[in-house]
Design a protein around this motif. Sequence first.
Motif, PDB file in Angstrom:
ATOM      1  N   PRO A 132       0.825  -1.215   0.000  1.00  0.00           N
ATOM      2  CA  PRO A 132       0.000   0.000   0.000  1.00  0.00           C
ATOM      3  C   PRO A 132       0.858   1.263   0.000  1.00  0.00           C
ATOM      4  O   PRO A 132       1.857   1.359   0.707  1.00  0.00           O
ATOM      5  CB  PRO A 132      -0.810  -0.121   1.292  1.00  0.00           C
ATOM      6  CG  PRO A 132      -0.903  -1.601   1.519  1.00  0.00           C
ATOM      7  CD  PRO A 132       0.438  -2.138   1.062  1.00  0.00           C
ATOM      8  N   GLY A 133       0.446   2.214  -0.832  1.00  0.00           N
ATOM      9  CA  GLY A 133       1.133   3.490  -0.932  1.00  0.00           C
ATOM     10  C   GLY A 133       2.370   3.459  -1.809  1.00  0.00           C
ATOM     11  O   GLY A 133       2.933   4.506  -2.117  1.00  0.00           O
ATOM     12  N   PRO A 150      -0.105   4.582  -7.596  1.00  0.00           N
ATOM     13  CA  PRO A 150       0.092   4.430  -6.149  1.00  0.00           C
ATOM     14  C   PRO A 150      -0.733   5.423  -5.322  1.00  0.00           C
ATOM     15  O   PRO A 150      -1.122   5.102  -4.203  1.00  0.00           O
ATOM     16  CB  PRO A 150       1.592   4.679  -5.967  1.00  0.00           C
ATOM     17  CG  PRO A 150       2.202   4.300  -7.272  1.00  0.00           C
ATOM     18  CD  PRO A 150       1.175   4.696  -8.312  1.00  0.00           C
ATOM     19  N   TRP A 153      -4.045   4.502  -3.392  1.00  0.00           N
ATOM     20  CA  TRP A 153      -4.068   3.886  -2.061  1.00  0.00           C
ATOM     21  C   TRP A 153      -4.645   4.848  -1.017  1.00  0.00           C
ATOM     22  O   TRP A 153      -5.180   4.399   0.011  1.00  0.00           O
ATOM     23  CB  TRP A 153      -2.662   3.462  -1.645  1.00  0.00           C
ATOM     24  CG  TRP A 153      -2.151   2.250  -2.362  1.00  0.00           C
ATOM     25  CD1 TRP A 153      -1.238   2.225  -3.376  1.00  0.00           C
ATOM     26  CD2 TRP A 153      -2.497   0.886  -2.125  1.00  0.00           C
ATOM     27  NE1 TRP A 153      -1.010   0.932  -3.785  1.00  0.00           N
ATOM     28  CE2 TRP A 153      -1.769   0.087  -3.027  1.00  0.00           C
ATOM     29  CE3 TRP A 153      -3.363   0.258  -1.230  1.00  0.00           C
ATOM     30  CZ2 TRP A 153      -1.870  -1.297  -3.063  1.00  0.00           C
ATOM     31  CZ3 TRP A 153      -3.467  -1.125  -1.251  1.00  0.00           C
ATOM     32  CH2 TRP A 153      -2.724  -1.887  -2.161  1.00  0.00           C
ATOM     33  N   GLU A 154      -4.548   6.167  -1.237  1.00  0.00           N
ATOM     34  CA  GLU A 154      -5.105   7.136  -0.282  1.00  0.00           C
ATOM     35  C   GLU A 154      -6.607   6.945  -0.134  1.00  0.00           C
ATOM     36  O   GLU A 154      -7.149   7.075   0.962  1.00  0.00           O
ATOM     37  CB  GLU A 154      -4.793   8.557  -0.732  1.00  0.00           C
ATOM     38  CG  GLU A 154      -3.320   8.888  -0.715  1.00  0.00           C
ATOM     39  CD  GLU A 154      -3.001  10.209  -1.397  1.00  0.00           C
ATOM     40  OE1 GLU A 154      -3.920  11.034  -1.607  1.00  0.00           O
ATOM     41  OE2 GLU A 154      -1.817  10.413  -1.719  1.00  0.00           O
ATOM     42  N   PRO A 157      -7.190   2.175   0.937  1.00  0.00           N
ATOM     43  CA  PRO A 157      -5.988   1.746   1.653  1.00  0.00           C
ATOM     44  C   PRO A 157      -5.872   0.241   1.919  1.00  0.00           C
ATOM     45  O   PRO A 157      -4.794  -0.238   2.242  1.00  0.00           O
ATOM     46  CB  PRO A 157      -6.064   2.524   2.967  1.00  0.00           C
ATOM     47  CG  PRO A 157      -7.516   2.799   3.166  1.00  0.00           C
ATOM     48  CD  PRO A 157      -8.099   2.948   1.781  1.00  0.00           C
ATOM     49  N   PRO A 159      -5.570  -3.558   0.754  1.00  0.00           N
ATOM     50  CA  PRO A 159      -5.160  -4.248  -0.471  1.00  0.00           C
ATOM     51  C   PRO A 159      -6.274  -5.015  -1.179  1.00  0.00           C
ATOM     52  O   PRO A 159      -6.392  -4.963  -2.405  1.00  0.00           O
ATOM     53  CB  PRO A 159      -4.040  -5.188   0.003  1.00  0.00           C
ATOM     54  CG  PRO A 159      -3.445  -4.480   1.175  1.00  0.00           C
ATOM     55  CD  PRO A 159      -4.631  -3.827   1.866  1.00  0.00           C
ATOM     56  N   PHE A 162      -8.551  -2.474  -2.849  1.00  0.00           N
ATOM     57  CA  PHE A 162      -7.787  -1.864  -3.943  1.00  0.00           C
ATOM     58  C   PHE A 162      -7.858  -2.766  -5.170  1.00  0.00           C
ATOM     59  O   PHE A 162      -8.170  -2.318  -6.280  1.00  0.00           O
ATOM     60  CB  PHE A 162      -6.334  -1.667  -3.475  1.00  0.00           C
ATOM     61  CG  PHE A 162      -5.431  -0.940  -4.434  1.00  0.00           C
ATOM     62  CD1 PHE A 162      -5.290   0.440  -4.354  1.00  0.00           C
ATOM     63  CD2 PHE A 162      -4.688  -1.621  -5.385  1.00  0.00           C
ATOM     64  CE1 PHE A 162      -4.438   1.131  -5.216  1.00  0.00           C
ATOM     65  CE2 PHE A 162      -3.836  -0.949  -6.248  1.00  0.00           C
ATOM     66  CZ  PHE A 162      -3.710   0.432  -6.161  1.00  0.00           C
TER      67      PHE A 162
END
Length: 192
Positions: A132-133, A150, A153-154, A157, A159, A162
């Motif tokens: 993440p991130g 990337p 991810w904000e 968050p 996985p 996502f």
Amino acid sequence: MSSNQDTCPLEPAHRRYLLDLALASIRHGLTIGKPLPVDPANLPPPLSEPRATFVTLKKGGELRGCIGCLEAVKPLAIDVADNAFSAAFRDPRFPPVTAEEMDSLDIHIALLAPPEPMSFVSERDLIGQLRPGIDGLILQEGPLRGTFLPSVWEALPRPGEFFRQLKLKAGLPEDYWSDTLKIFRYGTETIE
């Protein structure tokens, strides 16, 4: 592909140039209806070498447009100018940017590192490998393809979520799984 893609970050002067170029291309688009033309022959090597970029526009913290390319096919400066114009005027999710909005736009440029294929034996294995991130992902299943930078991810968050949302973006059901699914990960250098 340029070997410079995965080496040193851009110098501060080059980063500033790209932000100014993105803004100038949007302003040019308001009056001319085309991206600002850029001659890479007059630019230093980091700005004239092929790079893949995404340009994201935000207004009041909310997404206002995002367009980019996953492959390094154009010189960096041209890719940024073209993607800034497209994010402002060709993102089908939003109406074209207006002159009144110009002062309230925040421009974010993501320079993509070359994507690397991921190896996994199951969806659980894949999700366990996600960072993440850090990771941008490209999902490909036959002719269907989608990507999340990337920065997504904000908003997503976790996985598992996502990855489910990336499947939906690619046009697949969120519970879809196949042994032919291809996933690539990439990093970005962000310019804001």
